[in-house]
Design a protein around this motif. Structure first.
Motif, PDB file in Angstrom:
ATOM      1  N   PRO A   1       0.531  -6.015   8.057  1.00  0.00           N
ATOM      2  CA  PRO A   1       0.298  -7.174   7.182  1.00  0.00           C
ATOM      3  C   PRO A   1      -0.387  -6.716   5.888  1.00  0.00           C
ATOM      4  O   PRO A   1      -1.421  -6.041   5.938  1.00  0.00           O
ATOM      5  N   ALA A   2       0.194  -7.078   4.737  1.00  0.00           N
ATOM      6  CA  ALA A   2      -0.354  -6.636   3.450  1.00  0.00           C
ATOM      7  C   ALA A   2      -1.774  -7.151   3.246  1.00  0.00           C
ATOM      8  O   ALA A   2      -2.564  -6.546   2.519  1.00  0.00           O
ATOM      9  N   SER A   3      -2.099  -8.261   3.929  1.00  0.00           N
ATOM     10  CA  SER A   3      -3.442  -8.839   3.760  1.00  0.00           C
ATOM     11  C   SER A   3      -4.515  -8.074   4.530  1.00  0.00           C
ATOM     12  O   SER A   3      -5.703  -8.251   4.288  1.00  0.00           O
ATOM     13  N   ASN A   4      -4.110  -7.223   5.471  1.00  0.00           N
ATOM     14  CA  ASN A   4      -5.095  -6.448   6.240  1.00  0.00           C
ATOM     15  C   ASN A   4      -5.415  -5.165   5.467  1.00  0.00           C
ATOM     16  O   ASN A   4      -4.812  -4.110   5.659  1.00  0.00           O
ATOM     17  N   THR A   5      -6.410  -5.278   4.564  1.00  0.00           N
ATOM     18  CA  THR A   5      -6.690  -4.149   3.658  1.00  0.00           C
ATOM     19  C   THR A   5      -7.180  -2.915   4.430  1.00  0.00           C
ATOM     20  O   THR A   5      -6.901  -1.792   4.025  1.00  0.00           O
ATOM     21  N   GLU A   6      -7.877  -3.149   5.548  1.00  0.00           N
ATOM     22  CA  GLU A   6      -8.362  -1.991   6.316  1.00  0.00           C
ATOM     23  C   GLU A   6      -7.202  -1.122   6.806  1.00  0.00           C
ATOM     24  O   GLU A   6      -7.225   0.094   6.696  1.00  0.00           O
ATOM     25  N   LEU A   7      -6.188  -1.804   7.362  1.00  0.00           N
ATOM     26  CA  LEU A   7      -5.031  -1.064   7.881  1.00  0.00           C
ATOM     27  C   LEU A   7      -4.184  -0.468   6.753  1.00  0.00           C
ATOM     28  O   LEU A   7      -3.721   0.672   6.840  1.00  0.00           O
ATOM     29  N   VAL A   8      -4.003  -1.254   5.696  1.00  0.00           N
ATOM     30  CA  VAL A   8      -3.181  -0.780   4.580  1.00  0.00           C
ATOM     31  C   VAL A   8      -3.863   0.410   3.891  1.00  0.00           C
ATOM     32  O   VAL A   8      -3.211   1.411   3.560  1.00  0.00           O
ATOM     33  N   ASN A   9      -5.189   0.340   3.733  1.00  0.00           N
ATOM     34  CA  ASN A   9      -5.912   1.475   3.128  1.00  0.00           C
ATOM     35  C   ASN A   9      -5.875   2.707   4.018  1.00  0.00           C
ATOM     36  O   ASN A   9      -5.800   3.826   3.540  1.00  0.00           O
ATOM     37  N   TRP A  10      -5.931   2.475   5.329  1.00  0.00           N
ATOM     38  CA  TRP A  10      -5.822   3.612   6.255  1.00  0.00           C
ATOM     39  C   TRP A  10      -4.464   4.301   6.074  1.00  0.00           C
ATOM     40  O   TRP A  10      -4.387   5.526   5.969  1.00  0.00           O
ATOM     41  N   ALA A  11      -3.408   3.488   6.005  1.00  0.00           N
ATOM     42  CA  ALA A  11      -2.063   4.047   5.839  1.00  0.00           C
ATOM     43  C   ALA A  11      -1.967   4.831   4.526  1.00  0.00           C
ATOM     44  O   ALA A  11      -1.330   5.882   4.457  1.00  0.00           O
ATOM     45  N   ARG A  12      -2.632   4.324   3.511  1.00  0.00           N
ATOM     46  CA  ARG A  12      -2.625   5.007   2.212  1.00  0.00           C
ATOM     47  C   ARG A  12      -3.362   6.345   2.305  1.00  0.00           C
ATOM     48  O   ARG A  12      -2.907   7.354   1.790  1.00  0.00           O
TER      49      ARG A  12
ATOM     50  N   GLU B   1       7.984 -10.050   2.604  1.00  0.00           N
ATOM     51  CA  GLU B   1       7.149  -9.741   1.428  1.00  0.00           C
ATOM     52  C   GLU B   1       5.656  -9.738   1.770  1.00  0.00           C
ATOM     53  O   GLU B   1       4.842  -9.224   1.014  1.00  0.00           O
ATOM     54  N   ASN B   2       5.306 -10.273   2.936  1.00  0.00           N
ATOM     55  CA  ASN B   2       3.887 -10.260   3.337  1.00  0.00           C
ATOM     56  C   ASN B   2       3.508  -9.014   4.127  1.00  0.00           C
ATOM     57  O   ASN B   2       2.398  -8.914   4.641  1.00  0.00           O
ATOM     58  N   TYR B   3       4.450  -8.085   4.239  1.00  0.00           N
ATOM     59  CA  TYR B   3       4.210  -6.898   5.064  1.00  0.00           C
ATOM     60  C   TYR B   3       4.535  -5.609   4.313  1.00  0.00           C
ATOM     61  O   TYR B   3       5.339  -5.610   3.381  1.00  0.00           O
ATOM     62  N   VAL B   4       3.905  -4.524   4.767  1.00  0.00           N
ATOM     63  CA  VAL B   4       4.254  -3.184   4.293  1.00  0.00           C
ATOM     64  C   VAL B   4       4.998  -2.521   5.441  1.00  0.00           C
ATOM     65  O   VAL B   4       4.493  -2.490   6.573  1.00  0.00           O
ATOM     66  N   PHE B   5       6.198  -1.996   5.174  1.00  0.00           N
ATOM     67  CA  PHE B   5       6.960  -1.361   6.244  1.00  0.00           C
ATOM     68  C   PHE B   5       6.777   0.156   6.219  1.00  0.00           C
ATOM     69  O   PHE B   5       6.976   0.802   5.188  1.00  0.00           O
ATOM     70  N   ILE B   6       6.395   0.720   7.382  1.00  0.00           N
ATOM     71  CA  ILE B   6       6.231   2.170   7.512  1.00  0.00           C
ATOM     72  C   ILE B   6       7.220   2.679   8.566  1.00  0.00           C
ATOM     73  O   ILE B   6       7.103   2.333   9.747  1.00  0.00           O
ATOM     74  N   PRO B   7       8.204   3.461   8.155  1.00  0.00           N
ATOM     75  CA  PRO B   7       9.190   3.957   9.129  1.00  0.00           C
ATOM     76  C   PRO B   7       8.614   5.133   9.933  1.00  0.00           C
ATOM     77  O   PRO B   7       7.738   5.859   9.447  1.00  0.00           O
ATOM     78  N   THR B   8       9.132   5.319  11.148  1.00  0.00           N
ATOM     79  CA  THR B   8       8.668   6.469  11.946  1.00  0.00           C
ATOM     80  C   THR B   8       9.416   7.754  11.577  1.00  0.00           C
ATOM     81  O   THR B   8       9.004   8.830  11.979  1.00  0.00           O
ATOM     82  N   ALA B   9      10.522   7.617  10.823  1.00  0.00           N
ATOM     83  CA  ALA B   9      11.276   8.823  10.439  1.00  0.00           C
ATOM     84  C   ALA B   9      10.578   9.522   9.276  1.00  0.00           C
ATOM     85  O   ALA B   9      10.962   9.402   8.113  1.00  0.00           O
ATOM     86  N   GLN B  10       9.495  10.198   9.590  1.00  0.00           N
ATOM     87  CA  GLN B  10       8.769  11.003   8.610  1.00  0.00           C
ATOM     88  C   GLN B  10       7.924  12.020   9.364  1.00  0.00           C
ATOM     89  O   GLN B  10       7.721  11.905  10.572  1.00  0.00           O
ATOM     90  N   LEU B  11       7.423  13.013   8.624  1.00  0.00           N
ATOM     91  CA  LEU B  11       6.682  14.103   9.262  1.00  0.00           C
ATOM     92  C   LEU B  11       5.506  13.584  10.105  1.00  0.00           C
ATOM     93  O   LEU B  11       5.181  14.119  11.148  1.00  0.00           O
ATOM     94  N   LYS B  12       4.881  12.506   9.628  1.00  0.00           N
ATOM     95  CA  LYS B  12       3.752  11.942  10.363  1.00  0.00           C
ATOM     96  C   LYS B  12       4.186  10.813  11.295  1.00  0.00           C
ATOM     97  O   LYS B  12       3.370   9.971  11.681  1.00  0.00           O
ATOM     98  N   GLY B  13       5.477  10.768  11.645  1.00  0.00           N
ATOM     99  CA  GLY B  13       6.009   9.665  12.455  1.00  0.00           C
ATOM    100  C   GLY B  13       5.374   9.574  13.834  1.00  0.00           C
ATOM    101  O   GLY B  13       5.032   8.481  14.297  1.00  0.00           O
ATOM    102  N   ASN B  14       5.223  10.707  14.516  1.00  0.00           N
ATOM    103  CA  ASN B  14       4.600  10.661  15.844  1.00  0.00           C
ATOM    104  C   ASN B  14       3.124  10.310  15.735  1.00  0.00           C
ATOM    105  O   ASN B  14       2.577   9.590  16.581  1.00  0.00           O
TER     106      ASN B  14
END
Ligand SMILES: [Zn+2]
Length: 506
Positions: free
Chosen positions: A384-395, A447-460
């Protein structure tokens, strides 16, 4: 006269530059470790001394000290083989001085002509001191009071972020994280033994790291490393926490991915942890030999990679190709345990009974890590884009995000925490939620979400960090404790390809 003085000055500079450098601790005869100021000066001298090496600032500590890396790279490439990239980092724990001192000794060794051949095949990045703030006070943690080697998943500390920015820039195929171990515990002494190997080695242990990598480490590296050190008068063993009695099982070190070793390993990297023997004053006792032993352990790695780099590079390339491809019905381990395989650990120790070096045998040895709960790897997650803690962690983790196109081709799974139980995690009791999964039938406002795919080096890493039932996940950290409350909806939505739903029904 002035000219003569100038000439004398130039000559003296030339002579000084031509003489081999000595580390700050060497100059002080190892009565004190190298201070931060001395270390910075020494690294700059090395940069001036040899064209092979260049100093780079990779970030800043909490107290504002610079974090330095030395980059060893030879221009040109005679063999026409792409070089293999190696990262060696030391002293995440500030009170483990021999890691830094060993790295500083190594830094100087590597500019000598006899080691020049290594860089025909290797590009090396050497970070001798990850935690200068802790080192200046000889304490384990950084200036925020954080243990850096438990921070690679939540990634809140600038020192750890600097390491991963470096990793994400070069995608090293081989890494070594250098530490010290403390054998002076009451329990062991009471039993009459002291672990006294100069250096210990730990390999990748998380079962999600491909068996091709883990088996190669065990089969090829272990015997090479043992022999390399033995012939140089350095005693060694495998890093095996636990014990000392048969009541407490002994095992290889943790399968958690929050440390400097496995946070790289989970990106399908040959990663190692080296543990040198701490002094029983936790500071300078026997520092000269401790530093020397650490530096030879690091050299052993470079020599091994020089000989086997081509094969190692190929394994990493193939395993990483799988990580960056869309998931192909594979499992990701979320809970696991140490299990026995019938083998006995023969552990080298000093015996207070015989007053000599000895070997003790452990029957309660659990060298295998077995997955006890796993999940089919999803296509990705909606944060959820509104969850800044999670979005900042992903960043901070640097995950790639992409727009999710054609939502009709996907199935969206809502996770609800119904209750919170507890499970055993390497001897500690930690909370573990019960989860129900329901498929969302309404339209989701993407539009209210950020999508992170698992197909990437950090996927696991993403799956292990974000799944609520993962015993290595974000929810097990205090900062993210709110994720694991009974009777709540988990904020992250799991995304699967629609056809995988059909597959499950079949
Ligand atoms: Zn350590």
């Amino acid at each position: 006269m002035r000219k003569l003085l100038l000439l004398t000055f130039i000559l003296s500079q030339f002579v000084a530059a031509a003489q081999p450098l000595r580390t700050p601790a060497e100059i002080k005869n190892f009565t004190q470790p190298s201070s931060y100021e001395e270390t910075v000066k020494y690294l700059n001298q090395l940069d001036q001394y040899s064209d092979l090496v260049a100093i780079e600032s990779i970030g800043k500590s909490v107290s504002g000290r610079n974090l330095f890396a030395l980059k060893y790279s030879k221009p040109g490439n005679r063999s026409n083989q792409p070089k293999i990239k190696v990262l060696i980092q030391a002293q995440q724990h500030g009170n483990e001085q021999s890691g830094k001192e060993g790295a500083l000794l190594l830094a100087n060794e590597l500019v000598k002509p006899e080691y020049s051949y290594l860089f025909d095949r290797i590009d090396l990045m050497l970070v001798p001191q990850v935690n200068p703030d802790g080192s200046e006070k000889n304490v384990r943690r950084n200036s925020n009071g954080a243990d850096l080697n438990r921070n690679h998943v939540i990634m809140t500390e600038p020192e750890v972020m600097a390491l991963h920015r470096l990793f994400d820039k070069y995608f090293f195929e081989v890494t070594m994280d250098v530490h010290e171990y403390y054998p002076y515990s009451e329990e062991w002494i009471k039993q009459g033994y002291l672990k006294n190997s100069d250096v210990l080695i730990g390999l990748n242990t998380n079962p999600q790291i491909p068996a091709t990598i883990r088996d190669f480490q065990k089969r090829e590296y272990m015997p090479f490393w043992t022999e390399y050190l033995k012939t140089r008068g350095i005693s060694n063993g495998t890093y095996s926490p636990g014990g000392p009695t048969e009541d407490t099982y002994i095992r290889y070190s943790t399968f958690d991915i929050n440390d400097g070793r496995q946070s790289y390993g989970i990106q399908n990297t040959f990663s190692f942890i080296q543990e040198g023997l701490n002094g029983d004053d936790s500071f300078v006792q026997n520092l000269s030999h401790r530093a020397y032993s650490q530096s030879r352990g690091m050299l052993a790695l470079l020599e091994f990679v020089y000989r086997n780099g081509k094969e190692m590079k190929k394994i990493v390339r193939e395993e990483r190709k799988k990580l960056i491809s869309p998931p192909a019905n594979e499992d990701v381990a979320l809970q696991m345990e140490h299990v026995a395989d019938g083998s006995i650990l023969r552990l080298p120790v000093y015996s207070y009974f015989s007053k000599s070096d000895s070997i003790i045998e452990f029957k309660n040895f659990r060298p295998v890590v077995k997955s006890t709960l796993s999940i089919k790897k999803p296509f990705g997650y909606l944060f959820p884009a509104s969850n800044t803690e999670l979005v900042n962690w992903a960043r901070r983790q640097g995950f790639e995000t992409i727009p999710l196109m054609n939502p009709e081709k996907f199935v969206f799974e809502k996770l609800a925490i119904t209750a919170v139980d507890s499970i055993d995690f390497e001897g500690d009791i930690i909370p573990c939620p019960q989860v129900t999964t329901t498929i969302i039938s309404d339209n989701i406002s993407l539009e209210n979400y950020v999508f992170i795919p698992t197909a990437q080096l950090k996927g696991n890493l993403l799956v292990i960090a974000i799944e609520p039932q993962s015993e290595l996940g974000l929810a097990t950290y205090k900062q993210f404790g709110y994720l694991m409350k009974a009777q709540t909806v988990y904020p992250v939505i799991r995304v699967r390809k629609a056809e995988s739903k059909t597959l499950t029904i079949k």
